[in-house]
Scaffold this active site. Structure first.
Site, PDB file in Angstrom:
ATOM      1  N   LYS C   9     -12.810   0.525   4.938  1.00  0.00           N
ATOM      2  CA  LYS C   9     -13.418  -0.954   4.606  1.00  0.00           C
ATOM      3  C   LYS C   9     -13.495  -0.417   3.157  1.00  0.00           C
ATOM      4  CE  LYS C   9     -16.826  -4.223   5.083  1.00  0.00           C
ATOM      5  NZ  LYS C   9     -17.223  -4.060   3.725  1.00  0.00           N
ATOM      6  N   LYS C  14     -14.862   5.578   0.312  1.00  0.00           N
ATOM      7  CA  LYS C  14     -13.685   6.081   0.517  1.00  0.00           C
ATOM      8  C   LYS C  14     -13.515   7.125  -0.821  1.00  0.00           C
ATOM      9  CE  LYS C  14     -10.876   2.978   0.902  1.00  0.00           C
ATOM     10  NZ  LYS C  14     -11.760   1.840   1.049  1.00  0.00           N
ATOM     11  N   LYS C  40      -7.858  -1.014  -8.346  1.00  0.00           N
ATOM     12  CA  LYS C  40      -9.134  -0.946  -9.112  1.00  0.00           C
ATOM     13  C   LYS C  40      -8.990   0.391  -9.870  1.00  0.00           C
ATOM     14  CE  LYS C  40     -12.587  -1.078  -5.921  1.00  0.00           C
ATOM     15  NZ  LYS C  40     -11.975  -0.912  -4.667  1.00  0.00           N
ATOM     16  N   ASP C 128      -7.847  -1.589   3.463  1.00  0.00           N
ATOM     17  CA  ASP C 128      -7.456  -1.725   5.033  1.00  0.00           C
ATOM     18  C   ASP C 128      -5.897  -1.838   4.622  1.00  0.00           C
ATOM     19  OD1 ASP C 128      -7.164  -2.548   7.431  1.00  0.00           O
ATOM     20  OD2 ASP C 128      -8.697  -4.242   7.331  1.00  0.00           O
TER      21      ASP C 128
END
Lengths: 383, 443, 254
Positions: C9, C14, C40, C128
């Site tokens: 998520k 991550k 990003k 996701d």
């Protein structure tokens, strides 16, 4: 929905409908597309391309621009071209990739109009519908944007012809013949959307006493004009001498009673299984003309968008090759574009009636002008 | 000189003198116009080169229309089928399934299965990130006797990597499988039309008792597949280079790229490389050059100072051609092209210096829609359909993609064609309206 | 070659976990590439001391042509880790998914793996599986193993489940398989129980348990991973152990 065909072609798409409807009005039409939409349209869907100049362009979208959603380039390219060529309006529509990346045409049209001071609007195409939808929406957009406001006096016995594009009528004199026929029947033509009229003519469309809808692509325009100005409309193409007479009477009645009439679908439905494949008003009018001239009934099989008021009871819809093949197997005679022949039964008479929106320029020279002509003498001697 | 070339900026104007033009792309692109010259081949024409093949396009209606009518005009609708896609296919994630199921449905309806099917995906599949390889694997499982060719109609990607034309030509040969090599067999690959049979290229190969294979001469799919046995692939058009490299990598066929050129030196060098490949003595080319000179002289006697315009559809090396003509005192006035291949750079620089007034013209610039009428009525000789259209001239050489002409004999034939064109007017509107020059047409 | 895609998520950590894992592999002497697959473009910042690499999409946008060499779009960070970011369009415009695929094919054209010969490649993928493009890293030829990062938070577990389901949908395709779950603790009540429960239902092992750590935050403020900051920290040891586990299990035979 999966829609496939093994052997027959596909009808012209919405983007071509837009370009075709706006072609002669002096505006600039830009299809937000990589490439392909322009050559397809200008090769197969636009018989006027070589001889009549019109500002139809593509944006030449690239992968990087699509990934980045680089709208600024589109806006600046349009602004720059418009400043050089001074079109009367700017129409923006798009192809599938532009849809996938969620291009906001409405916002872009506003921005372009702010930049250029030229009336700008969009038509929400994505290359996934037929030309009828694109042309319908283009006509509506033009009416919304340019038709002068209410209170325009309606001139007695005057007509707008709605839904004229070469995609249904080619460039074979049919539209001129319709105007001529109206003239001999005592009507004057205010405008003809979109062949043979200028944007100035269309601005005065509210002044007509009745509208003649000659293809499905003019139907939504007719409804809009009815809503805005109360103008009644009549559907039909004056094919054959007898139906031309009926249609003229219907125009007079509609004009007098302010009611909409649908003579192209007022047909007997029993008996013969002569099938006509094509756009609903064009084919319905031909079926009615045949009925009046030959005393034989015919049914229309419509492979395109249509609506119930345009269909007689026995008419059918054939949205894909499979359903077309099934319906055609029941026919006792078939009038259709030659490219339908391979899916028609061999032992049934087949009468060629090329349709530009289907076979493009393949059989263009064969497309007949049947306006007020004896069908027996000109087209179908032996039906 | 090279350095200064890099510092020149592209122009927003529709035309610019070569002296001031940037290389390889002189023009800044914006909105695009489409000129009604239709003679160049598209992916459908090229795909049809594979004997007994069937094409299935999976695209939106708008994208399908052009390719399907290409087939219709070729009287080849029995070799073309399609699956259309709509908005919902994106939402219910059925794009990949539709490729497989649509193709299956079409093939199941056919009385006999074709030995090879070209499955064409479109831009939206790539944007939706469909896994083409997986779908073809499934199709191969369902139809084990059919070879499936991964094919693309993805114009949005036209500036990413290979051009659509080069990609099509590369994919076209993907059914060729590794087989034992025949050292006396040689392929000419990637072309739409056979190479001039009387030219040096062909005669040299034949003299060395090599068998020449070319897709344009293949009568059956089996014969096409047999091209895999050739030891060497010759390519000479820029769009065929990637195909040659791919086959060398995949099948070990040596790739000999001898670019189409109008320079005696480059042609000679190419033939020398061919001689080495054929293990033959390098021939003396002085007689070839003398004949070419004579042909150009004869052409110049006839054509004189007539303005000449050339476009990129006639030859992928319009700059090289313009140099040859300029060197032989012809009056080259204008060259139509949006971009030039890298091999044109040297000749581009030469023309900058020796013929700085030659104009480079865009064929897609929005103002080109109207420029046609500004040209006064005068006799112009055009080489190529777009040049003919924009100059409104009936005097034109009607060839596309080099016209199968190559080497010295190619120059001689072109000079003859220029004479013919300058003497005998053609019906330009009619001739340039046929799609895929040389293909069958119902028009 | 070990090729790992890290999913989870948005905001679950991550990039932190991927960077620390990359740093661990590098600290163990492996040649590593980390590819951030998020518009990003902040996946590799802690390997680069906060000096970001130019994302591929930015390069295309700025120069309007494809990069000619790997160095144009890659930068070496901690212990020579090659850092690449796909980047993407301005939020709300364009097609980020296609951007990832385009970047991958560019990297292929530049012969990244052939030239750089990495032992380990890590793909750090946006939140996701949102569209086809974000599944690209798990396709044949790219990652062969997947790590799903989750905490005990409901939405993180929900996303983890979605990712696992998406991967299972591709079962027949020879795509990457889920190696296991990395539990990134967020001080949620009964966190371990919730994550274990999910892992059991999904039939997946929990391959690492990362405690909530102020050290991570402290070093990230300095543009570093904890591996670079202090290898001896407890949390660093967990990352190193995870890297060792991957090395011991061996990657794909390419």
């Amino acid at each position: 929905m999966k829609h496939s065909a093994r052997i027959i072609p596909i009808y012209a798409a919405d983007t071509s409908g837009v370009c075709s409807a706006l072609y002669e009005l002096g505006g600039m039409t830009v299809v937000h597309d990589a490439s392909g939409c322009n050559s397809t349209y200008t090769t197969h869907d636009e018989p006027r391309w070589y001889d009549i100049d019109s500002m139809v362009y593509i944006s030449a979208l690239t992968e990087t621009e699509a990934i980045m959603g680089d709208d600024a380039k589109l806006v600046s390219d349009i602004t720059e071209t418009a400043s050089k060529l001074s079109p009367k309006f700017i129409a923006l529509c798009g192809a599938p990739v532009a849809m996938m990346i969620g291009t906001d045409y409405q916002a872009l049209a506003i921005e372009i109009e702010e930049n250029t001071g030229i009336p700008s609007f969009c038509i929400q195409t994505n290359g996934m519908h037929s030309y009828l939808k694109g042309a319908s929406e283009a006509f509506e957009a033009i009416i919304n944007r340019f038709c002068k406001e209410d209170n325009m006096p309606q001139k007695k016995d005057s007509v707008n012809i709605l839904g004229a594009t070469p995609l249904d009528f080619s460039v074979n004199g049919s539209i001129k013949s319709i105007k001529q026929w109206l003239y001999t029947e005592g009507f004057s033509t205010v405008s003809c959307m979109g062949m043979g009229s200028s944007l100035e003519d269309i601005k005065n469309a509210a002044g007509a006493s009745v509208n003649l809808v000659i293809s499905y692509s003019g139907l939504s325009a007719a409804k809009l004009l009815k809503k805005r100005f109360g103008t009644p409309y009549v559907t039909g193409v004056p094919f054959g001498q007898k139906f031309a007479g009926v249609l003229a009477d219907k125009l007079r009645t509609a004009s007098k009673n302010k009611e909409n009439l649908f003579p192209s679908s007022e047909r007997f439905t029993n008996g013969s299984n002569l099938s006509i494949v094509g756009e609903s008003i064009y084919s319905g009018s031909l079926a009615r003309a045949i009925e009046l001239e030959y005393g034989k009934t015919a049914r229309v099989l419509c492979p395109l968008e249509t609506s119930t008021e345009l269909q007689a009871e026995s008419d059918g819809e054939i949205p894909d090759e499979e359903s077309a093949e099934k319906e055609l197997a029941l026919a006792s005679g078939i009038i259709a574009d030659p490219l339908y022949k391979p899916i028609c039964p061999n032992d049934v008479p087949f009468y060629r009636l090329p349709h530009e929106a289907f076979s493009g320029r393949c059989y263009r020279s064969e497309i007949p002008n049947m306006i007020k002509e004896s069908l027996k003498a000109t087209v179908f001697r032996d039906i | 000189m090279l350095k200064s070339l890099k510092t020149i900026n592209e122009t927003k104007a529709p035309e610019i003198s070569i002296a001031k033009a940037a290389f390889p792309e002189p023009f800044i692109t914006g909105l695009e116009y489409n000129a009604p010259a239709r003679g160049t081949w598209n992916i459908v024409h090229t795909g049809m080169l594979i004997p007994e093949s069937h094409q299935i396009f999976i695209c939106a209606q708008g994208c399908l229309r052009g390719v399907i009518l290409t087939a219709a005009e070729m009287n080849a609708m029995d070799r073309m089928s399609w699956v259309s896609i709509c908005e919902n296919d994106f939402l219910d994630a059925s794009l990949e399934d539709d490729i497989v199921n649509g193709t299956t449905e079409i093939l199941n309806k056919m009385e006999t299965l074709p030995p090879v099917v070209l499955v064409f995906l479109s831009c939206v599949h790539l944007f939706a990130c469909c896994d083409f390889a997986i779908t073809l694997k499934e199709l191969e499982k369902r139809f084990p006797t059919v070879d499936f060719i991964e094919s693309y109609m993805t114009p949005t990607m036209r500036k990413s990597g290979l051009t659509p034309d080069a990609l099509m030509r590369k994919q076209l040969y993907s059914p060729l499988k590794p087989v034992p090599k025949n050292s006396k067999s040689i392929n000419i690959i990637g072309n739409d039309r056979p190479t001039d049979q009387s030219g040096r290229l062909i005669t040299m190969i034949k003299k060395s008792s090599f068998v020449i294979k070319d897709i344009t001469n293949c009568k059956s799919y089996k014969a096409f597949l047999n091209m895999a046995e050739s030891a060497v692939n010759i390519t000479y058009l820029p769009t065929t280079y990637a195909a040659g490299e791919e086959l060398e990598r995949r099948l070990g066929q040596r790739h000999l790229h001898i670019p189409l050129s109008y320079s005696y030196h480059e042609i000679t060098e190419n033939f020398k490389r061919l001689s080495v490949e054929l293990d033959m003595k390098i021939p003396d080319f002085s007689e070839d050059i003398r004949k070419a000179e004579k042909a150009l002289e004869a052409a110049h006697t006839e054509i004189g100072n007539l303005p000449i315009t050339i476009d990129y559809t006639a030859t992928p090396r319009p700059i090289s051609l313009a140099r040859l003509l300029t060197e032989h005192s012809f009056r080259v006035e204008k060259i139509y092209s949006e971009a030039f291949v890298a091999t044109e750079e040297e000749d581009f620089i030469w023309l900058k210096e020796h013929a700085p007034n030659i104009l480079l013209a865009s064929t897609v610039h929005p103002e080109k829609r109207f420029l046609k009428k500004e040209i006064p009525e005068r006799k112009v000789l055009a080489i190529g359909q777009k040049a003919a259209y924009f100059n409104n001239t009936p005097y034109f050489v009607n060839i596309v993609s080099g016209g199968g002409l190559y080497g010295f004999s190619g120059i001689i034939r072109l000079a003859e064609m220029m004479i013919e064109a300058s003497l005998k007017p053609k019906k330009t509107k009619e001739l340039i309206s046929y799609k895929g020059l040389g293909c069958e047409s119902c028009l | 070659m070990i090729k790992i895609a890290v999913y989870g998520k948005g905001g679950i950590g991550k990039s932190t976990i991927t960077s620390n894992l990359a740093a661990s592999f590098a600290a163990l002497g492996k040649k590593v590439i980390q590819i951030g697959c998020d518009p990003k473009a902040d996946s590799t910042t802690n390997l680069l001391n906060g000096n970001p690499v130019m994302p591929v999409m930015n390069y295309l946008r700025e120069y309007d042509r494809e990069p000619e060499k790997i160095e144009d779009i890659a930068k070496e960070g901690f212990k020579g880790i090659l850092c690449i970011e796909t980047g993407g369009p301005t939020p709300g415009l364009g097609c980020a998914g296609r951007g990832i695929i385009t970047t991958f094919s560019l990297l292929e054209d530049l012969k990244l793996f052939k030239k750089y010969q990495p032992d380990v490649v890590l793909y750090d993928v946006l939140g996701d599986v949102v569209c086809g493009g974000f599944a690209a890293p798990i396709r044949e030829g790219y990652a062969s193993e997947i790590i799903i990062v989750t905490s005990g938070e409901k939405m993180a577990l929900y996303a983890a489940n979605n990712i696992n389901t998406a991967v299972n949908n591709f079962e027949d395709r020879g795509y990457a398989k889920v190696k296991g779950i990395v539990m990134n603790r967020r001080s949620v009540e009964r966190e371990e129980e919730k994550v274990t429960d999910f892992a059991n239902k999904a039939g997946l092992p929990i391959i690492a348990d990362i405690p909530r750590s102020d050290d991570i935050i402290r070093y990230e403020d300095m543009g570093k991973t904890v591996i670079e900051g202090d290898k001896m920290l407890h949390v660093s040891q967990i990352f190193l152990k995870l890297a060792e586990q991957f090395i011991n299990d061996g990657g794909s035979n390419e």
